[in-house]
Design a protein around this motif. Structure first.
Motif, PDB file in Angstrom:
ATOM      1  N   UNK A   1       1.679 -14.182   8.781  1.00  0.00           N
ATOM      2  CA  UNK A   1       0.284 -14.181   8.325  1.00  0.00           C
ATOM      3  C   UNK A   1       0.156 -13.516   6.958  1.00  0.00           C
ATOM      4  N   UNK A   2       0.863 -12.412   6.758  1.00  0.00           N
ATOM      5  CA  UNK A   2       0.834 -11.744   5.452  1.00  0.00           C
ATOM      6  C   UNK A   2       1.495 -12.611   4.385  1.00  0.00           C
ATOM      7  N   UNK A   3       2.546 -13.327   4.774  1.00  0.00           N
ATOM      8  CA  UNK A   3       3.231 -14.212   3.819  1.00  0.00           C
ATOM      9  C   UNK A   3       2.299 -15.313   3.332  1.00  0.00           C
TER      10      UNK A   3
ATOM     11  N   UNK B   1       5.544  -5.087   5.576  1.00  0.00           N
ATOM     12  CA  UNK B   1       5.102  -5.323   4.197  1.00  0.00           C
ATOM     13  C   UNK B   1       3.769  -6.057   4.168  1.00  0.00           C
ATOM     14  N   UNK B   2       2.876  -5.621   3.280  1.00  0.00           N
ATOM     15  CA  UNK B   2       1.589  -6.294   3.129  1.00  0.00           C
ATOM     16  C   UNK B   2       1.755  -7.517   2.230  1.00  0.00           C
TER      17      UNK B   2
ATOM     18  N   UNK C   1      14.526 -12.493  13.756  1.00  0.00           N
ATOM     19  CA  UNK C   1      14.989 -11.150  13.409  1.00  0.00           C
ATOM     20  C   UNK C   1      14.002 -10.083  13.887  1.00  0.00           C
ATOM     21  N   UNK C   2      12.712 -10.405  13.828  1.00  0.00           N
ATOM     22  CA  UNK C   2      11.680  -9.502  14.335  1.00  0.00           C
ATOM     23  C   UNK C   2      11.227  -9.962  15.713  1.00  0.00           C
ATOM     24  N   UNK C   3      10.541  -9.092  16.417  1.00  0.00           N
ATOM     25  CA  UNK C   3       9.968  -9.476  17.709  1.00  0.00           C
ATOM     26  C   UNK C   3       8.880 -10.526  17.470  1.00  0.00           C
ATOM     27  N   UNK C   4       8.552 -11.341  18.470  1.00  0.00           N
ATOM     28  CA  UNK C   4       7.588 -12.435  18.256  1.00  0.00           C
ATOM     29  C   UNK C   4       6.250 -11.979  17.687  1.00  0.00           C
ATOM     30  N   UNK C   5       5.698 -10.882  18.196  1.00  0.00           N
ATOM     31  CA  UNK C   5       4.392 -10.425  17.722  1.00  0.00           C
ATOM     32  C   UNK C   5       4.469  -9.986  16.266  1.00  0.00           C
TER      33      UNK C   5
END
Length: 767
Positions: free
Chosen positions: A596-598, A642-643, A585-589
């Motif tokens: 990483x935040x998850x 989101x952080x 759904x998001x771009x790869x980067x």
């Protein structure tokens, strides 16, 4: 699941022919061979199979293919990733045409009906010169042009004993057949004669050489070889009237040192230069040595390139005169684009602005309202500056939005560029600009874009200014710490973090502290900045575009713009195709950053505080308001993702973090960014003098390229902080003991001693 195979129709030994109507290329002649390939095919194994089939050396082999639906652009396959991309391009058609070219192979390009278009060095095979159709070089002024030897001290010797270096030269052995052979001009005859002499290994002298007749004899004393050609009465045709084909010299003169001419080398490289404007002199020298056995030094190759380039496109001066029609062609071939130029009162070039419709549309539809302003110096004959505005796509890639070529970097030129930029993008969104902090940009942004725009100072330029202003006052270690604390203060998300970093600067030097406080932190510190920079703190985000400009900075202005257009066209197409394969759904980067935040959120504890506000406990306690997309750590607001604290709340509520990501980071927005294509600009032929409209004649700017080797790479801020000299007697900075004038008397108030880190003890003052 097995990888899907497609059939590669591999062709070699033919030639490319160009359609005069639409500029498309077709391949005729040669042999063909079919190979099954898929995404797992190794390019080395693929080349080896083709080498065995076509009897080519794998080392010098080049593989090319057309972009789907585009018969004007050829792409080179050099590594496994290129081969996989080609397979993905044609997975629906199940078949791809591949063109195999070997180093030294006689792959001809039929230019008899070449269209008005250009392509880059990687998009066309290297053409070989056909002896049957010698190139006709004519002087644009209509005067007789006699090719003169290059004035150099280095002899250009043909390696007559090395047959592999004379593969190309042997093509010309029968370029002169004898009496009654006809030529369209004396220029053509002289060119063919030059090639004929190279193929047969002899040199010659002109006994007569004018606009009516040419008599040539072998330079070796006593050799009977000679030839006489003259113009046929009442026509422009040139006939060979007499010729003695016998030689007795056996090439002795050639072994002593054959002297080539700039015009001859220019003739050889002209067609390749036509498709590769950035053909380097060192590559020219290498190719001439390999193909013809003639050794050129760098300056000889450079001068030959200048001759060939001017015969193809005219001089640097003529490039400026082409600007009116060039701008018209940009807007004709790319509707919705903006291309305009301005001259001074004396009709000399002042500035040129270019923004392609595809870039404007991509920025408006899919990019964050964030633009990076930068400038790059040009090193062409008349120098100049390129001003640029680049955006950031959803995958944090560079999107060139607009650029301008100006005679010099001034506040007035920046104001004009930003005015044209606003006309091009015409958006109502508040835009954040990141640039150097010179007054011209700041005042122009406020004047043109109003209070809704935000101006973020480039942190790298800010660090350079701090280092420059403090030069000579602090030790190397102290200046490094000051720059580090400045960067930490800029990135600090909270006010208390910013103040702590600034206090560290104050501990080193109160003067540096005052400098930082007066440097308008609301334009560069996260704790105060009102716009959205998405964690981009420097204007050199657009380094990719800077590199493009540097690569073509020595070209005439129209060729330079055309080369930049081709790079942008290829970038758009490649990113459009690559993004069509994304499944996230998001771009790869951005997907990677979110994951990483998850992972960080796993160790956090969340509890409800009030309605949509939550408290998250970890190493610290942070408050999260999910309705307003707010977290007290400010990471969510600064990055647009989101952080970890917000994600911990989403896990508790069973919500998806994807619903709280900026829309600019979605794959859908990314595809919108590159959904429009940039079309090629037709070739501008060298204009005839009678066709030049004196009313819109544009002359070059008065600036000239300065002497010396240009700086091609911008150093990083940390690299600029070089260690200073320190006197071993007085411990002062900026000098050594030999130049020290305070060896016998040290003033304790000397500011050079106030290093902040290392305080030198004052020696006793002797009577």
């Amino acid at each position: 699941m097995a990888a899907k195979k497609i059939i590669a129709i591999c062709q070699s030994g033919g030639e490319f022919v160009t359609n005069n109507v639409d500029g498309s290329l077709s391949y005729t002649g040669g042999n063909a061979y079919a190979v099954d390939i898929d995404e797992k095919t190794n390019v080395d194994a693929f080349k080896q199979e083709l080498g065995d089939t076509f009897k080519f050396n794998v080392v010098g082999m080049t593989i090319k293919y057309f972009l789907p639906g585009n018969k004007k652009t050829l792409i080179t396959v050099s590594k496994d990733k290129d081969l996989r991309r080609m397979v993905n391009f044609f997975k629906d058609s199940e078949q791809v045409e591949v063109f195999v070219i070997a180093e030294g192979a006689a792959v001809a390009l039929n230019v008899s009906n070449m269209p008005a278009s250009r392509s880059s060095r990687t998009t066309m095979p290297e053409p070989a010169v056909s002896p049957a159709t010698p190139l006709d070089f004519t002087n644009p002024d209509g005067q007789l042009m006699v090719d003169t030897p290059m004035d150099t001290t280095t002899p250009l010797g043909i390696c007559s004993n090395d047959n592999k270096h004379r593969r190309a030269a042997t093509q010309w052995e029968n370029s002169i057949t004898g009496v009654d052979q006809r030529f369209s001009s004396f220029t053509e005859f002289r060119e063919v004669l030059h090639k004929y002499s190279i193929a047969h290994g002899f040199t010659y002298n002109y006994k007569k050489n004018d606009s009516h007749r040419v008599t040539v004899k072998c330079k070796s004393e006593g050799c009977p070889w000679r030839i006489y050609a003259s113009r046929l009465v009442t026509t422009q045709l040139i006939f060979i009237k007499k010729m003695n084909k016998n030689h007795t010299c056996e090439g002795a003169v050639v072994k002593a040192g054959y002297r080539a001419t700039r015009g001859w080398v220019g003739n050889i490289i002209k067609e390749k230069l036509k498709f590769s404007p950035d053909y380097k002199p060192k590559d020219i020298a290498t190719d001439i040595k390999r193909e013809y056995g003639i050794q050129l030094n760098y300056s000889q190759a450079w001068r030959a390139k200048e001759i060939a380039r001017e015969q193809l496109q005219g001089s640097y001066r003529e490039a400026y005169s082409q600007l009116p029609s060039f701008c018209e062609r940009i807007m004709e071939t790319n509707p919705g684009s903006l291309a305009t130029f301005v001259t001074k009162e004396d009709s000399s070039f002042h500035r040129l602005f270019v923004s392609f419709h595809a870039s404007i549309y991509g920025f408006q539809q899919g990019c964050r309202p964030l633009l990076f302003l930068d400038s790059t110096v040009l090193y062409a004959k008349y120098q100049g500056i390129v001003l640029s505005a680049v955006g950031a796509d959803g995958n944090d890639g560079v999107l060139p939005v607009a650029f301008a070529v100006v005679d010099e970097e001034t506040d007035d030129n920046w104001h004009w560029f930003l005015s044209e930029l606003k006309s091009a993008i015409s958006t109502s969104r508040p835009i954040t600009f990141v640039s150097a902090f010179q007054n011209g940009i700041r005042e122009s942004l406020c004047d043109i874009f109003g209070k809704d725009s935000y101006h973020g100072y480039c942190l790298r330029h800010l660090g350079e200014k701090l280092n420059k202003d403090l030069h000579g006052k602090f030790s190397h270690e102290a200046r490094c710490l000051l720059i580090q604390d400045l960067y930490a203060a800029a990135y600090a998300p909270k006010l208390e973090d910013f103040e702590r970093c600034v206090e560290n600067i104050k501990a080193i030097s109160p003067d540096a502290y005052s400098w930082v406080v007066q440097s308008e932190p609301d334009h560069w510190a996260n704790a105060f900045f009102g716009g959205a920079r998405y964690d981009h703190m420097t204007s050199n985000f657009g380094q990719l575009f800077r590199d493009w400009v540097s690569d073509v900075s020595e070209l005439p202005v129209t060729q330079m713009v055309d080369a930049l257009q081709r790079k942008m066209m290829e970038l758009n197409y490649t990113r459009c195709v690559d993004s069509s394969l994304w499944l996230t759904r998001l771009t790869p980067y951005m997907e990677e950053k979110l994951q990483n935040e998850t992972s960080k959120s796993m160790s956090l504890q969340a509890c409800n505080s009030h309605e949509s506000t939550f408290e998250v406990r970890g190493e610290a306690v942070d408050l999260v308001d999910i309705d307003n997309w707010f977290c007290s750590c400010k990471a969510w607001q600064l990055s647009g993702l989101p952080c970890c604290h917000a994600i911990a709340i989403f896990e508790c509520l069973g919500r998806s973090p994807y619903d709280y990501c900026s829309r600019y980071f979605t794959s859908e927005s990314y595809r919108l960014t590159y959904s429009e294509s940039i079309n090629p600009i037709p070739l501008l032929e060298k204009p005839a003098k009678a066709e030049v409209d004196m009313e819109i004649m544009v002359s070059p700017p008065p600036t000239k390229r300065p002497a010396g080797r240009p700086k091609m790479k911008q150093p990083d801020s940390v690299d600029i902080i070089r260690r200073q000299l320190q006197c071993s007697k007085c411990k002062g900075l900026g000098h050594n003991k030999k130049t020290c004038n305070k060896a016998n008397k040290i003033d304790g108030s000397d500011p050079l001693l106030l290093t902040g880190l290392v305080v030198a003890e004052q020696p006793e003052v002797t009577a």
